[in-house]
Design an enzyme around this catalytic site. Structure first.
Site, PDB file in Angstrom:
ATOM      1  N   ARG A 138      17.108  -6.719  25.902  1.00  0.00           N
ATOM      2  CA  ARG A 138      15.993  -7.652  26.072  1.00  0.00           C
ATOM      3  C   ARG A 138      15.508  -8.056  24.686  1.00  0.00           C
ATOM      4  NH1 ARG A 138       9.704  -6.811  27.960  1.00  0.00           N
ATOM      5  NH2 ARG A 138       9.272  -9.044  28.222  1.00  0.00           N
ATOM      6  N   HIS A 139      15.091  -9.300  24.558  1.00  0.00           N
ATOM      7  CA  HIS A 139      14.562  -9.770  23.272  1.00  0.00           C
ATOM      8  C   HIS A 139      13.415  -8.876  22.792  1.00  0.00           C
ATOM      9  CE1 HIS A 139      11.054 -11.167  25.388  1.00  0.00           C
ATOM     10  NE2 HIS A 139      11.864 -11.651  26.300  1.00  0.00           N
TER      11      HIS A 139
END
Ligand SMILES: *[C@@H]1O[C@H](CO)[C@@H](O)[C@H](O)[C@H]1NC(C)=O
Ligand SMILES: *[C@@H]1O[C@H](CO)[C@@H](O)[C@H](O)[C@H]1NC(C)=O
Ligand SMILES: *[C@@H]1O[C@H](CO)[C@@H](O)[C@H](O)[C@H]1NC(C)=O
Length: 487
Positions: A88-89
């Site tokens: 995930r960013h």
């Protein structure tokens, strides 16, 4: 703006005599004072998808090149052959929609009459005034973009993974790194920051080149894979665009737990309760999380809520994730089966190549996406499933639920498949094994609760999903046969 924020934070508790001096020095040195000592809040465990990675994963050590090694990670007779990571960013700014609500809340506070501003129901601190004076420093352009802290999340993760799996992240392998990302700016930037972290690992002190000039090239965009939810017609129709699909979320917003918080916050802010709603309260709660995660400062919004409120607001966030990305509807997780298949295609290929003593084409596969990418996939795999569904009416019963998004998908969360080639000392047989890591900790396998599985056993456990998943059919809407009506 940042300095204003810093001042009010530092000075609120300082004795009066120190104030003038502190004010003077902080005017010039504010930015120096600002980060360093990381602000914490008792609310931090309840920020759901807006949790900092380090809050969800407190075992992290300060030196990313000497990472804490999960004792369950395989060693010795097994060599890692391939790593497929879904990431995930990192920490991001609020989205434009959240910023709009923040502005609405800010306007509401500023509009309070002077008499009301002076009054203070709670005695002591005048929280309402502190909130009104707290600067709203978020701008429209920020719209969900990766922040500097988010880049740091990625660089540190890269350094830790490279240290944990030196054979996979070897220099020779760098040009064989495969990077795929969602088209969203924060994900593309996360991929780039991760690469810069790797560069730092191999060339300490040398400034990294532009990612386009790195051996592996820039991340490739693939939304069909990383944002499968945008491409799944059935999901879009039955859930995303369906007004009644999130019934429990809406019901909880007007339920007794939220109403209590609404009344309490209205009293603190000294605004009519009718001016507030659950969405505004939620964004106020997130303001505490954003200011902590992005700037490392504790906003007065953190003082508005206690841990009981925070648990309710966390539940509201989890309810939404549950019905939109988790077990609420089958299509939520089924829509991720294409990504699940893709992971196993990488693993299959590596197994085949290794069996033929060929070099593995992609020893490291990195895929950058969203909480919305990871949650459906984890649900598809059977993780964090509670016996009872999360509903608007069972908040108390779900206090100890497994489905807590803050523990599962904080910023920079990562789900990693590690494929090992193992030589058994007793028999000449070679075996392929797999470990799954969530946020750098070994995740026991859903089918056996063991920390490692034979690759074939894992594939066998998931064979129905792997065989039955055909992107087009999965996401196709049921056909309405209306020929009979015409007859
Ligand atoms: C919308 O969601 C409700 C509740 O799950 C469901 O009964 C209904 O069929 C859905 N509508 C569409 C168009 O899929
Ligand atoms: C019924 O069939 C006609 C002709 O194929 C089509 O245009 C129409 O959209 C269909 N209606 C529904 C409700 O599926
Ligand atoms: C639609 O219904 C008609 C009449 O019941 C049937 O003959 C036809 O095969 C059906 N078409 C499809 C595509 O299922």
């Amino acid at each position: 703006m940042p300095c204003g924020a810093c001042n009010s934070l530092r000075l609120s508790s300082a004795p009066a005599g120190v104030l003038a001096l502190a004010l003077l020095s902080s005017l010039s040195r504010c930015s120096l004072l600002e980060p360093k000592d990381p602000a914490v809040s008792v609310l931090s465990p309840y920020f759901g998808t807006k949790s900092r990675y380090e809050d969800a994963n407190p075992g992290l050590l300060p030196d990313p090149e000497a990472p804490r090694r999960d004792p369950e990670l395989l060693e010795e007779t097994c060599t890692p052959v391939q790593l497929v990571a879904l990431i995930r960013h990192g920490t991001r700014y609020p989205t434009a929609k959240q910023i709009r609500k923040l502005r609405q809340l800010h306007t509401l506070l500023q509009a309070r009459g002077p008499g009301e501003k002076g009054a203070d129901a709670t005695g002591g601190r005048n929280l309402g005034a502190a909130l009104a004076n707290w600067p709203l420093w978020y701008k429209d352009w920020m719209d969900g973009q990766l922040v500097e802290k988010g880049r740091e999340d990625m660089r540190q993760l890269a350094l830790r993974l490279a240290s944990l799996f030196p054979a996979l992240f070897s220099r020779e392998n760098l040009d064989r790194l495969q990077l795929v990302t969602s088209s969203k700016h924060r994900c593309v930037e996360s991929g780039a920051a991760f690469l810069k972290g790797l560069w730092q690992h191999y060339h300490p002190g040398v400034p990294p080149p532009d990612v386009a000039d790195m051996e592996c090239g820039p991340p490739r965009i693939n939304d069909k894979l990383m944002r499968f939810f945008d491409h799944c017609e059935k999901f879009l129709t039955e859930v995303e665009r369906n007004d009644t699909a999130l019934y429990h979320v809406e019901a909880f917003k007007t339920g007794p737990e939220m109403q209590n918080i609404l009344r309490k916050v209205a009293a603190i802010l000294q605004v009519p309760v009718s001016n507030l709603n659950a969405d505004l309260i939620q964004v106020a709660f997130f303001t505490c999380s954003f200011d902590l995660a992005i700037k490392g400062v504790k906003s007065p919004w953190c003082d508005v809520f206690d841990t009981d409120d925070a648990k309710v607001l966390e539940y509201l966030n989890d309810l939404k994730q549950y019905w939109k990305r988790g077990y609420g509807y089958t299509i939520n997780s089924r829509s991720s089966c294409i990504l699940f298949q893709d992971i196993f295609q990488h693993l299959d290929k590596a197994v085949e190549q290794k069996k033929r003593s060929q070099p593995v084409t992609s020893p490291v596969v990195l895929q950058f996406g969203h909480a919305e990418t990871l949650l459906p996939l984890l649900s598809l795999m059977g993780y964090f499933k509670d016996k009872e569904p999360l509903t608007a009416y069972n908040y108390k019963e779900q206090m100890h639920r497994k489905f807590r998004s803050g523990h599962i998908v904080p910023y920079a969360s990562n789900l990693i498949f590690v494929l090992y080639h193992c030589k058994n000392a007793k028999t000449p047989k070679e075996e392929f094994k797999v470990q799954i890591l969530l946020n750098e900790k070994v995740l026991p396998l859903a089918h056996s609760q063991e920390t490692v599985s034979l690759y074939d056993d894992l594939k066998n456990h998931y064979k129905d999903i792997l065989q039955s998943c055909h992107a087009s059919e999965e996401c196709e809407l049921p056909k309405v046969n209306n020929t009979s009506d015409e007859l």
